[in-house]
Each structure stands twice: as structure tokens, then as C-alpha cells.
Design a protein around this motif. Structure first.
Motif, mmCIF file in Angstrom:
data_model
loop_
_atom_site.group_PDB
_atom_site.id
_atom_site.type_symbol
_atom_site.label_atom_id
_atom_site.label_comp_id
_atom_site.label_asym_id
_atom_site.label_seq_id
_atom_site.Cartn_x
_atom_site.Cartn_y
_atom_site.Cartn_z
ATOM 1 N N LYS A 1 0.827 -1.215 0.000
ATOM 2 C CA LYS A 1 0.000 0.000 0.000
ATOM 3 C C LYS A 1 0.862 1.266 0.000
ATOM 4 N N TYR B 1 2.325 1.513 -3.838
ATOM 5 C CA TYR B 1 1.399 1.855 -4.921
ATOM 6 C C TYR B 1 0.268 2.734 -4.393
ATOM 7 N N PHE C 1 -3.359 3.557 -5.084
ATOM 8 C CA PHE C 1 -4.471 3.011 -5.855
ATOM 9 C C PHE C 1 -5.781 3.368 -5.188
ATOM 10 N N GLU D 1 -8.741 1.882 -5.320
ATOM 11 C CA GLU D 1 -9.682 0.814 -5.005
ATOM 12 C C GLU D 1 -9.035 -0.213 -4.073
ATOM 13 N N TYR E 1 -6.904 -3.252 -2.794
ATOM 14 C CA TYR E 1 -5.647 -3.889 -3.187
ATOM 15 C C TYR E 1 -5.857 -5.400 -3.196
ATOM 16 N N VAL F 1 -3.261 -9.168 -8.223
ATOM 17 C CA VAL F 1 -2.572 -8.104 -8.942
ATOM 18 C C VAL F 1 -1.266 -7.725 -8.246
ATOM 19 N N PHE F 2 -1.364 -7.248 -7.014
ATOM 20 C CA PHE F 2 -0.225 -6.621 -6.357
ATOM 21 C C PHE F 2 0.742 -7.621 -5.716
ATOM 22 N N ASP G 1 -5.410 -1.164 -11.888
ATOM 23 C CA ASP G 1 -4.455 -1.816 -10.988
ATOM 24 C C ASP G 1 -3.505 -2.739 -11.745
ATOM 25 N N SER G 2 -4.035 -3.522 -12.690
ATOM 26 C CA SER G 2 -3.175 -4.405 -13.481
ATOM 27 C C SER G 2 -2.197 -3.607 -14.332
ATOM 28 N N LEU H 1 -0.816 -0.805 -13.554
ATOM 29 C CA LEU H 1 0.285 -0.368 -12.698
ATOM 30 C C LEU H 1 1.379 -1.438 -12.658
ATOM 31 N N ASN I 1 -5.091 7.057 -11.667
ATOM 32 C CA ASN I 1 -4.253 6.121 -10.922
ATOM 33 C C ASN I 1 -2.862 5.994 -11.528
ATOM 34 N N ASN J 1 0.951 7.343 -9.826
ATOM 35 C CA ASN J 1 2.095 6.454 -9.670
ATOM 36 C C ASN J 1 3.221 6.802 -10.644
#
Length: 332
Positions: A115, A118, A120, A122, A124, A128-129, A160-161, A163, A189, A193
Motif C-alpha cells: 500500500k 502503490y 491506488f 480501489e 488492493y 494483482v499486487f 491496478d493491473s 500499474l 491512478n 504512480n
């Protein structure tokens, strides 16, 4: 009167469930629930198909750990009772493998650092992360294989993907999303980043095995091309990946696909890409029996040399983020 009848109905179902599956009854504490509305689909499939045979076919060629995961999924389908009954808060633990239990602890311990790394807007999510849609499970040769190629993110939502994808040196990322409202949030987003937005193209469309148009309601949340709204909906293009990228100037190196139950048709609309570019594949297959049982055989039938893994990429909930990872022959 309705609540009284409902109470009687629940008690009858619980009694029958306890008689049929005493061990599961005790572990799940009347675990009568339809996990995220997926349970009925698989129970219906089991009634009309030879699921044990399909399970064995799906296991063919998979590593031992992946076979265990598929077997656990089968248990989940078999013991998955009817919806609208509550379960205890530890309801998913019964379906996790021993290794997944360890992965759950590792994910939760690393989440605070993730966290911080990144920004973001929405939730986590581990797939993805933490797992990078399965890339973290593969040898370093996988990152080298996809480097400087096109990445396709089907079901991009709020980015998210995207990123994560930008950490693997893509030539360009195409973020494909059904909801028009997602575009603004996705680019926000990316900027938060410090990602160069000129290397990311948002495509507002759905992916399938045909080209056309549907009308949907922009829920500003996850949606699928199955939810057609002909009265108040907005028009959205539907396309095959083969036609979208017919004139590409670079090879496609990685396709991630999480399209809420539409993946089977989407893969059938990408056959030319699979044959010509042999991209790495990360495909969510947990939404429908067709995704779960039929996508792997479709790709195998092409005889392209793919190896496969099936992993649950959410270690906190065994019913979500079951992912088929297609590994091209070029990755050793």
C-alpha cells in the motif's frame, strides 16, 4: 408468515445437509451459501455433465500442486450448498490447500508495504499486487520473454493491473474495459504512480468471439457483456482481439483476461494472436464452468506448445481469482 416459512425451510435444508455431509456441516457451520453467485452455475453443470471426468481432463499436464488445487475446487463445487445462508467468518479456510494457507499469511504481512509502494483508489487485491497475475510464480525468463512487447489488459477497470504491467517494460499497454466511466479513474491512478500515460491506451469495448455492439448500464463497478440493457443502456463496442490488433506493429507478449465470465468467447476471438505471437496468458477461469473446464482444452487443441498452471491468486478466498496461466514454449 413468510419469515416463518423461510425459517422452516432453512432448518429442513440444514438437517438434510448435516445428514448428507456431516464432516463439512461441522467445519463450515451450516455453510450453506453461494460464493459470489458462482455456486449455482457449477452445481447446474454437475447435474448435466460428467464433472469428475472433466476434472481429470483439466488436471492433465498440470504440476502436482495445481492438480491439488483443481481437486479442492471440485470439493468446493460438490459441497457448495444453496445461496442466501450465512457462514462463519472462517468459511473459506476449509477449501484452502496447506500452501495457500501459508500464502495467505505472507500476503497479509506484505500488504502494508504494498500500500505504501502503490497509490491506488480501489481495493488492493493479491492477484494483482502480490502475484502480478501469476508472473511472480514464473522463472525470470518470463519477464524477459514479454519485455518490449505489447501487453493487453482485458478487464482493466481502474488500472491496478496496468500499474503492475508497467514494471515489465512493455512496448505499450492496451487497457480494455467495458465501462466508459473507468477511463478517467484509470488515468488518474497511473498519474498518481508517475506512469507515462502516453504508453497506455484505454479502449472502451468488450471482448468476445464476434464484432458488434451491445448496450449496457455503466454501473461504475464490475460488469460483463452478459448484462445487456436495451432500454436505458449506453452503446459499447464488442470486438475480437484478433480484429482489434490485426494491424499491430509489434508482437503481443502478455494477455491478462478477467472479464467476468466472458473469457471463453474472448479466447476464441484471439486464436490468430495465439498462433502468431504465442503470448503469456493470465486468464481468470472461476466465473463459469465453461471458463473453468473449456479454455485450457481450446488452447491445447492448437498444439502451440503451451504449458499450464492453475492457481488461486487470492489466498484469502479460495473461490475467487482461480487463474489459468498459459506459459509459452519460449519460457523455460
Amino acid at each position: 408468515m413468510a419469515s416463518f416459512i423461510t425459517k422452516i425451510y432453512k432448518n429442513i435444508i440444514r438437517h438434510l445437509y448435516k445428514k448428507a455431509f456431516p464432516r463439512e456441516y461441522n467445519i463450515t457451520r451450516y455453510g450453506i451459501v453461494n460464493f459470489s453467485d458462482f455456486g449455482d452455475n457449477f452445481k447446474e453443470y454437475q447435474l448435466h455433465n460428467n464433472m469428475p471426468a472433466d476434472i481429470e481432463k483439466l488436471k492433465h499436464g498440470l504440476p502436482q500442486e495445481d492438480q491439488e488445487i483443481v481437486s479442492k475446487k471440485h470439493e468446493q463445487f460438490v459441497y457448495l450448498p444453496l445461496k442466501n445462508f450465512n457462514m462463519s467468518k472462517d468459511r473459506y479456510s476449509f477449501f484452502l490447500t496447506e500452501n495457500e494457507q501459508k500464502e495467505k499469511d505472507r500476503w497479509l504481512s506484505e500488504l502494508p508495504a504494498i500500500k505504501k509502494k502503490y497509490a491506488f483508489s480501489e481495493k488492493y487485491s493479491a492477484e494483482v499486487f502480490f502475484y502480478h497475475h501469476g508472473l511472480k510464480l514464473l522463472p525470470p525468463a518470463a519477464a524477459e520473454y514479454i519485455k518490449d512487447k505489447i501487453f493487453i489488459d482485458c478487464g482493466a477497470f481502474h488500472g491496478d493491473s496496468c500499474l503492475i504491467m508497467n514494471e515489465y517494460s512493455p512496448a505499450h499497454v492496451y487497457s480494455i474495459e467495458l465501462l466508459p466511466s473507468a477511463e478517467k479513474i484509470l488515468y488518474e491512478n497511473l498519474r498518481n504512480n508517475n506512469i507515462d500515460t502516453s504508453k497506455v491506451t484505454f479502449l472502451n469495448c468488450g471482448v468476445s468471439d464476434t464484432d458488434g455492439e451491445i448496450t449496457i448500464t455503466d454501473t461504475k463497478h464490475y460488469n460483463t457483456i452478459a448484462n445487456i440493457d436495451t432500454k436505458t443502456g449506453i452503446p459499447v463496442r464488442i470486438s475480437t482481439l484478433d480484429s482489434l490488433f490485426a494491424d499491430r506493429q509489434n508482437k503481443i507478449g502478455w494477455i491478462k483476461m478477467d472479464v467476468e465470465g466472458a473469457a471463453y468467447n474472448a479466447i476464441n476471438g484471439a486464436i490468430n494472436i495465439l498462433k502468431e505471437d504465442k503470448p503469456l496468458l493470465s486468464i481468470a477461469i472461476y466465473h463459469t464452468p465453461q471458463e473453468f473446464f473449456e479454455i485450457k482444452p481450446v488452447i491445447e487443441s492448437l498444439n502451440l506448445g503451451y504449458r499450464f498452471m492453475i492457481r488461486n491468486l487470492d489466498p484469502t478466498a479460495s473461490h475467487l481469482e482461480t487463474t489459468l496461466i498459459g506459459i509459452p514454449a519460449g519460457i523455460q
